[in-house]
Design an enzyme around this catalytic site. Structure first.
Site, PDB file in Angstrom:
ATOM      1  N   TYR A 285       0.852  -1.206   0.227  1.00  0.00           N
ATOM      2  CA  TYR A 285      -0.033  -0.007  -0.027  1.00  0.00           C
ATOM      3  C   TYR A 285       1.033   1.155  -0.039  1.00  0.00           C
ATOM      4  O   TYR A 285       2.070   1.261  -0.699  1.00  0.00           O
ATOM      5  CB  TYR A 285      -1.114  -0.111   1.169  1.00  0.00           C
ATOM      6  CG  TYR A 285      -2.286   0.810   0.804  1.00  0.00           C
ATOM      7  CD1 TYR A 285      -2.836   0.409  -0.308  1.00  0.00           C
ATOM      8  CD2 TYR A 285      -2.591   1.853   1.896  1.00  0.00           C
ATOM      9  CE1 TYR A 285      -4.189   1.493  -0.605  1.00  0.00           C
ATOM     10  CE2 TYR A 285      -3.474   2.865   1.395  1.00  0.00           C
ATOM     11  CZ  TYR A 285      -4.260   2.358   0.427  1.00  0.00           C
ATOM     12  OH  TYR A 285      -5.283   3.470   0.051  1.00  0.00           O
TER      13      TYR A 285
ATOM     14  N   LYS B  90      -5.949  -1.818  -0.616  1.00  0.00           N
ATOM     15  CA  LYS B  90      -6.891  -1.473   0.497  1.00  0.00           C
ATOM     16  C   LYS B  90      -7.505  -2.755   1.125  1.00  0.00           C
ATOM     17  O   LYS B  90      -7.471  -3.184   2.012  1.00  0.00           O
ATOM     18  CB  LYS B  90      -8.132  -0.690  -0.019  1.00  0.00           C
ATOM     19  CG  LYS B  90      -7.767   1.037   0.474  1.00  0.00           C
ATOM     20  CD  LYS B  90      -7.945   1.105   1.802  1.00  0.00           C
ATOM     21  CE  LYS B  90      -7.098   2.348   2.422  1.00  0.00           C
ATOM     22  NZ  LYS B  90      -7.878   3.773   1.869  1.00  0.00           N
TER      23      LYS B  90
END
Length: 565
Positions: free
Chosen positions: A104, A175
């Site tokens: 991420y 996510k």
């Protein structure tokens, strides 16, 4: 409470041979037992040795360390995810500190920019505006039928990088990886979606490798009708799904949230998740300093949907601590590129109007300018907390930070803009400019700061401390909506796990090694609040905890038994 370990039941599956090896959710690679290899037509398709998942993870870790750049590490991990998801999550959980910034932020930003260049294999759903009349068919094509969490973007405001078109798909993928790694939500229940409504990024439109719809972005009624078609199709296909809006442009983010939050179980992580983790951090930081958040004066740089969302949640929290709404709002000052938001400022956005200061109350300020800059505001307000959500690097200057420290011996400074290239000031500079007295939390990960032979750990104000727990709590409780009170309960729970509060030292936020424990605690608090608010069926605390345990997925292989389709 820690999850109770229980023996996994055998899984009956109809796939065999090369088809099974190509199924990421079911593939075990070299960990298929000899019995499974015989039963599923895998003899001779794998090396002789049967390995454990830990042996596989060790090999993958060695291979990972051979890559020199973060983007190459990201590509490698995505390849594992697309071939063997169980191994991917075992590897990530074994090395979460190292790998979270790779799967991420900040590395996912580069992956979005280079999405069409590094594309290997399809994951998730791409819904082009040109295919809008096939929406139901598209969702029927999703191979996993029991979807419980969707993360959707239109790619227009990816981190601080702007319009990335379908390259924004990297964000929902990343996510949802954290929903699983941190919140224990089975990857079989997750679906990343990008709404391909064109792009205004000329570089992408000119790129021969760009894989999205080569058209300027649709806007206005066309855009909102398209999004509505998507929402209605999702409601019909998965009526109980949790839908997370991600990285929509400011002009669309709040209208979409307000339109759909009472129609489908949904939230916007950029607005509400960022607000929840920031408020949790501020509650903990205030307690560590021996006070309450309601005693602090707060200045924001950045008055977009994210900044205003944080401000509104801070105001709600300080009201919970005893302030009137008027008193709570008087302690929050919003600065954007045009200066301090006041009631005399034209062209305010709807969500900004309740966050203005009355110009008549500023008549005694020490300034000659009609436009009140961040420095003017810091000099006159003498804030305890400074929060950056501007998306612009370097705006927390030495003069501003030193001016703040002049009036506040223990300033709380939070440059939250992502990725690291957009941060308002580096922790190293903030620590130096405050003589080591600032409490710093950032949006992107930073290494500890060494200043005058002392080590200062830097907390990452990471939404991953919030949204996985919210997702788990919604699934376990069966909540039909996400209310403001559920988000507040998540913030309060996060603050309770602050090492700085618990031990008087260390980070203001928990360490990543504890994130699953924190997520489970947040899930319980969120589920309990959902029941209290009437958006989930009331059960006993024991039943809610059992539901959390039952829904918490572990990266372990199950025994397979063969069945027909």
């Amino acid at each position: 409470m820690e999850p109770k370990t229980k023996k996994q039941r055998s899984l009956y599956i109809p796939y065999a041979g090369p088809v099974l090896l190509e199924f990421p959710l079911l593939n075990k690679g070299s960990a298929f037992s000899m019995e499974e290899r015989r039963n599923f037509n895998l003899l001779g398709l794998l090396p002789e040795v049967v390995e454990t998942i830990e042996e596989q993870a060790e090999r993958a870790w060695i291979q990972y360390q051979g890559f020199k750049t973060e983007i190459d590490k990201h590509i490698y991990l995505r390849n594992i995810q697309d071939t063997n998801e169980t191994l991917f999550y075992r590897l990530v959980n074994n090395h979460l500190d190292e790998m979270m910034p790779v799967i991420y932020t900040p590395t996912v930003g580069a992956a979005c920019e280079r999405f069409s260049e590094i594309y290997r294999r399809s994951r998730g759903v791409f819904i082009s505006y040109q295919n809008r009349h096939n929406m139901d068919d598209i969702l029927q094509n999703v191979p996993n039928h029991n979807i419980k969490v969707i993360v959707v973007t239109d790619g227009e405001r990816i981190l601080g990088l702007g319009d990335q078109g379908i390259g924004g798909m990297g964000i929902p993928i990343g996510k949802l990886s954290l929903y699983t790694a941190c919140g224990g939500i089975s990857p079989a229940y997750t679906l990343p979606v990008v709404l391909d409504v064109g792009t205004n990024n000329q570089q992408l439109l000119n790129d021969p490798l760009y894989m999205g719809w080569r058209n300027p972005r649709i806007t206005d009624d066309e855009y909102y009708e398209f999004v509505d078609e998507f929402i209605q199709a999702v409601k019909q296909r998965w009526p109980d799904v949790l839908l997370q809006f991600e990285d929509f442009a400011q002009k669309n983010a709040m209208p979409l949230l307000n339109r759909y939050r009472n129609e489908i179980c949904s939230f916007n992580d950029d607005i509400q998740g960022t607000a929840a983790v920031t408020v949790g951090t501020l509650i903990a930081a205030s307690r560590a300093a021996g006070g309450q958040l309601s005693e602090k004066k707060i200045v924001f740089l950045g008055a977009g949907s994210a900044g205003c969302g944080i401000a509104e949640m801070i105001i709600a929290q300080t009201q919970r601590e005893g302030l009137s709404e008027e008193a709570a709002r008087q302690k929050v000052f919003m600065v954007d590129r045009f200066g301090l938001l006041t009631d005399k400022m034209p062209n305010l956005l709807p969500f900004q109007t309740k966050l203005v200061q009355k110009r008549e109350n500023l008549s005694d300020w020490d300034t000659d300018s009609d436009v009140l800059s961040l420095l003017d505001v810091v000099r006159n307000v003498k804030p305890d907390i400074l929060i950056g959500v501007s998306g612009q690097t370097g705006l927390f200057t030495e003069e501003i930070i030193r001016e703040m420290h002049k009036h506040c011996p223990r300033p709380i400074v939070m440059p939250l803009s992502n990725p690291t290239s957009r941060v308002e000031a580096t922790p190293q500079d903030i620590i130096a400019w405050t003589e080591g007295n600032a409490l710093v939390a950032t949006g992107s990960p930073f290494n500890p700061v060494v200043w005058k032979d002392k080590i200062y750990p830097i907390a990452q104000c990471n939404n991953a401390f919030i949204f996985p727990g919210i997702g788990l709590g919604v699934i376990a409780s069966g909540a039909s909506r996400i209310t403001d009170e559920m988000l507040m309960s998540a913030s309060e729970t996060l603050a309770q796990y602050s090492p700085l509060v618990l031990n008087g030292e260390g980070l203001v936020l928990p360490e990543l090694k504890d994130i699953q424990k924190v997520s489970r605690a947040i899930a319980f608090a969120v589920g309990k609040m959902a029941q209290q608010q009437g958006v989930a069926v009331k059960t006993s605390a024991e039943a809610l905890q059992q539901a959390i345990d039952d829904n918490f997925w572990h990266a372990e292989y199950r025994d397979y038994r063969r069945t027909s389709i």
